[in-house]
Write a protein that holds these residues in place. Sequence first.
Motif, PDB file in Angstrom:
ATOM      1  N   ASP A  58      -4.912   2.282  -3.976  1.00  0.00           N
ATOM      2  CA  ASP A  58      -3.684   2.460  -3.191  1.00  0.00           C
ATOM      3  C   ASP A  58      -3.408   1.277  -2.269  1.00  0.00           C
ATOM      4  N   HIS A  78       4.719   3.337   4.086  1.00  0.00           N
ATOM      5  CA  HIS A  78       4.329   2.488   2.968  1.00  0.00           C
ATOM      6  C   HIS A  78       4.619   1.012   3.259  1.00  0.00           C
ATOM      7  N   ARG A  87       0.166   3.882  -9.651  1.00  0.00           N
ATOM      8  CA  ARG A  87      -1.202   3.998 -10.176  1.00  0.00           C
ATOM      9  C   ARG A  87      -1.497   5.322 -10.855  1.00  0.00           C
ATOM     10  N   PRO A  99       0.848  -0.145  -6.176  1.00  0.00           N
ATOM     11  CA  PRO A  99       0.027   1.023  -5.821  1.00  0.00           C
ATOM     12  C   PRO A  99       0.791   2.338  -6.002  1.00  0.00           C
ATOM     13  N   PHE A 100       2.123   2.259  -6.001  1.00  0.00           N
ATOM     14  CA  PHE A 100       2.940   3.473  -6.144  1.00  0.00           C
ATOM     15  C   PHE A 100       2.973   3.983  -7.591  1.00  0.00           C
ATOM     16  N   TYR A 154       0.823  -1.211   0.000  1.00  0.00           N
ATOM     17  CA  TYR A 154       0.000   0.000   0.000  1.00  0.00           C
ATOM     18  C   TYR A 154       0.850   1.250   0.000  1.00  0.00           C
ATOM     19  N   ASP A 155       0.290   2.259  -0.650  1.00  0.00           N
ATOM     20  CA  ASP A 155       0.856   3.600  -0.670  1.00  0.00           C
ATOM     21  C   ASP A 155       0.306   4.291   0.572  1.00  0.00           C
TER      22      ASP A 155
END
Lengths: 249, 249
Positions: free
Chosen positions: A87, A57, B126, B123-124, A10-11
């Motif tokens: 995200d 992150h 996107r 996710p980074f 996840y961001d």
Amino acid sequence: MVRLKATISYDGTGFAGYQVQPGERTVQLEIEKVLTTMQKGTQVKITASGRTDARVHATGQVIHFDTALEIPPEKFQKALNVQLPRDIRVLHMEQVKEDFHARYDVSGKRYRYIWDCSTVQSPFRRHYTVETGGVKPNVEAMREAAQAIVGTHDFSCFCAANTSVVDKVRTVETLELVWQGEELHMTISGNGFLYNMVRIIAGTLWEVGVGRREASSLEKTIASMDRAQAGKTAPAHGLYLEQVFYQDL
Amino acid sequence: MVRLKATISYDGTGFAGYQVQPGERTVQLEIEKVLTTMQKGTQVKITASGRTDARVHATGQVIHFDTALEIPPEKFQKALNVQLPRDIRVLHMEQVKEDFHARYDVSGKRYRYIWDCSTVQSPFRRHYTVETGGVKPNVEAMREAAQAIVGTHDFSCFCAANTSVVDKVRTVETLELVWQGEELHMTISGNGFLYNMVRIIAGTLWEVGVGRREASSLEKTIASMDRAQAGKTAPAHGLYLEQVFYQDL
């Protein structure tokens, strides 16, 4: 019921951290919402290897949960990714023994911390690296200081004051500092980390790198077992939970 | 008054595009706000090499403006970066002749378009790449099709319908497709680009890559001068304005 283990990324930018908190958007909340919808309203609780703070992150966080849904793990992963916000991504999913526990069974973790030392930080990296205003540290000095951290120590000096953990002895297995272009990457692995430990180590090593602290002083800092003797806690958005290790897997 | 030329980078995610539009957050607005503050309220207007659409990124957009402030360009750059929001950065600044014009003097531009072909998109990435849902195109076919695009042609077929430009003859100098890990990067340079031209080329080449269009059909598509004969406009957030070229510089 089967137990599923999921590796997620996840961001952290848009989250108030991993763990559910009233009124806040958190990673746990978003995943549990989707799982509960998939289970037609039956509440699902997920368990992670540990929390991460706001803006931190993850590229390899691990969670587990139980489900009565009879969906093969690969299809379950796809269904989750369709419904989850962009995200959060599920990178891998597998069925595990029903006594597997994402937190209790952790044998180690690896984190990454990234400083961007370019003169002008790329706007694309602003949430993902900590900019140093063009300052390039003395990495040799940081590596020398890191030697004192590797090993088994009482790491009280690198633990945020507001913690209830009693035993603060942990083993840091590796601590490496590597340039990737103008970014300095610190990777650290060990059998367990205290609250804020990686960010306080990053902040302390940074002070060594810019000459505000002697590389040779780290032994004394650790021996002091005093948080006040260590450096500042480095900003959250430079930190990544990269991998969680389990003995049997 | 002196004229300053600035090379800027911006993350297009949070902008309704480059150009000022009432009620919208745009790149031009944010820069003009800061410059006007620096000039104690005297309005400053900036001129760019061209517009970029909402969510399109820039790593090398060029602007010019005139100022009465007697600040050396390097200090001006620093002052701007301190006050600008973090999703816009000034990468370089220099004084230019007073007749330099960021738009009229353009001799060419280079753009980049990025598809992320990994099974699960990070996710980074996107906001910065267009995910293909794990689909990996036939890049050899795309390269073959690209051959027909390189050169001097009337590119009406690759121009958004709602444009007032009359002369649609442009020269594409280079068009390259290169894998970077699981990301496919298209770079295209030429003496000028019509509205949405890069995104329509990207969309058309993509259709070739996934077998929905023959590589050998591109010549006919271009000869048709008909927008309806080309492919879909590829999404904005995969596009980067990478460099602007000027003859004398």
